[in-house]
Design a protein around this motif. Structure first.
Motif, PDB file in Angstrom:
ATOM      1  N   ALA A  86       0.705  -1.173  -0.133  1.00 65.99           N
ATOM      2  CA  ALA A  86       0.152   0.005  -0.026  1.00 65.99           C
ATOM      3  C   ALA A  86       0.817   1.192  -0.106  1.00 65.99           C
ATOM      4  N   VAL A  87       1.878   1.231   1.122  1.00 62.48           N
ATOM      5  CA  VAL A  87       2.800   2.474   1.093  1.00 62.48           C
ATOM      6  C   VAL A  87       3.368   2.633  -0.436  1.00 62.48           C
ATOM      7  N   LEU A  88       4.176   1.621  -0.580  1.00 59.59           N
ATOM      8  CA  LEU A  88       5.154   1.665  -2.108  1.00 59.59           C
ATOM      9  C   LEU A  88       4.192   1.968  -3.439  1.00 59.59           C
ATOM     10  N   LEU A  89       3.168   1.304  -3.530  1.00 64.72           N
ATOM     11  CA  LEU A  89       2.472   1.301  -4.693  1.00 64.72           C
ATOM     12  C   LEU A  89       1.512   2.701  -4.718  1.00 64.72           C
ATOM     13  N   GLY A  90       1.159   2.912  -3.567  1.00 61.84           N
ATOM     14  CA  GLY A  90       0.485   4.275  -3.563  1.00 61.84           C
ATOM     15  C   GLY A  90       1.354   5.515  -3.862  1.00 61.84           C
ATOM     16  N   ALA A  91       2.730   5.471  -3.558  1.00 62.51           N
ATOM     17  CA  ALA A  91       3.655   6.396  -3.882  1.00 62.51           C
ATOM     18  C   ALA A  91       4.111   6.490  -5.088  1.00 62.51           C
ATOM     19  N   THR A  92       4.087   5.308  -5.840  1.00 61.52           N
ATOM     20  CA  THR A  92       4.985   5.230  -6.978  1.00 61.52           C
ATOM     21  C   THR A  92       4.090   5.007  -8.610  1.00 61.52           C
ATOM     22  N   ARG A  96      -3.351   8.949 -10.316  1.00 61.14           N
ATOM     23  CA  ARG A  96      -4.094   9.071  -8.734  1.00 61.14           C
ATOM     24  C   ARG A  96      -4.994   8.025  -8.579  1.00 61.14           C
ATOM     25  N   ASP A  97      -5.663   7.618  -9.601  1.00 56.51           N
ATOM     26  CA  ASP A  97      -6.913   6.441  -9.744  1.00 56.51           C
ATOM     27  C   ASP A  97      -6.060   5.208  -9.395  1.00 56.51           C
ATOM     28  N   ARG A  98      -5.079   5.192 -10.123  1.00 53.37           N
ATOM     29  CA  ARG A  98      -4.263   3.623  -9.873  1.00 53.37           C
ATOM     30  C   ARG A  98      -3.877   3.333  -8.662  1.00 53.37           C
ATOM     31  N   LYS A  99      -3.114   4.716  -7.995  1.00 52.66           N
ATOM     32  CA  LYS A  99      -2.568   4.620  -6.788  1.00 52.66           C
ATOM     33  C   LYS A  99      -3.697   4.302  -5.694  1.00 52.66           C
ATOM     34  N   LEU A 100      -4.772   4.964  -5.912  1.00 57.12           N
ATOM     35  CA  LEU A 100      -5.857   4.951  -4.618  1.00 57.12           C
ATOM     36  C   LEU A 100      -6.295   3.504  -4.757  1.00 57.12           C
ATOM     37  N   ALA A 101      -6.498   2.975  -5.948  1.00 56.50           N
ATOM     38  CA  ALA A 101      -6.864   1.564  -6.188  1.00 56.50           C
ATOM     39  C   ALA A 101      -5.917   0.490  -5.495  1.00 56.50           C
ATOM     40  N   ALA A 102      -4.694   0.726  -5.814  1.00 54.69           N
ATOM     41  CA  ALA A 102      -3.767  -0.177  -5.119  1.00 54.69           C
ATOM     42  C   ALA A 102      -3.576  -0.217  -3.776  1.00 54.69           C
TER      43      ALA A 102
END
Length: 136
Positions: A86-92, A96-102
């Motif tokens: 969650a931390v790494l995928l959300g940051a990288t 925005r939508d992909r980050k939030l979904a991950a």
């Protein structure tokens, strides 16, 4: 501890991990890790496979560990992996939508394992002198 929930999370994680190891596009496409034509590059496939095997093996550990400390440790490993994702995928991840979904997916799976650890029946706790059981 809800052993059945932890085992179900483990099986689902193991199956998904094995599937992504075989077909990295299953993770690459929804994560936006593809080129303009929707293809997953060789380097991306290579990078995703160890992540997928981590999931497969940690899920298998949850599915097969004996009830008790071994299952708890397997669940802790899975929770750390999910919250770390969650931390790494959300940051990288791109967009925005992909980050939030991950983040939502990763935190959701981690939360299921946390719920499995925290839920359960009553534990028996011994009185400090060992003479009378206390219900906790």
């Amino acid at each position: 501890m809800k052993v059945g929930l932890l085992r179900a999370v483990g099986v689902a994680t193991a199956v998904y991990g094995a599937a992504v190891a075989a077909v990295p596009d299953l993770l690459a496409r929804p994560s936006g890790l593809v080129d303009e034509e929707g293809r997953t590059g060789r380097a991306t496939r290579t990078s995703l496979r160890p992540l997928a095997w981590r999931d497969a093996v940690s899920g298998l550990a949850m599915a097969m560990a004996p009830d008790g400390p071994a299952l708890r440790i397997a669940a802790y490993v899975r929770i750390a992996a999910d919250f770390g994702d969650a931390v790494l995928l959300g940051a990288t991840l791109p967009g925005r939508d992909r980050k939030l979904a991950a983040v939502a997916v990763s935190v959701g799976w981690g939360a299921l394992s946390v719920a499995g650890l925290l839920a359960g029946g009553r534990r028996e706790v011994r009185h400090p002198r060992g003479t009378e059981p206390l219900r906790g």
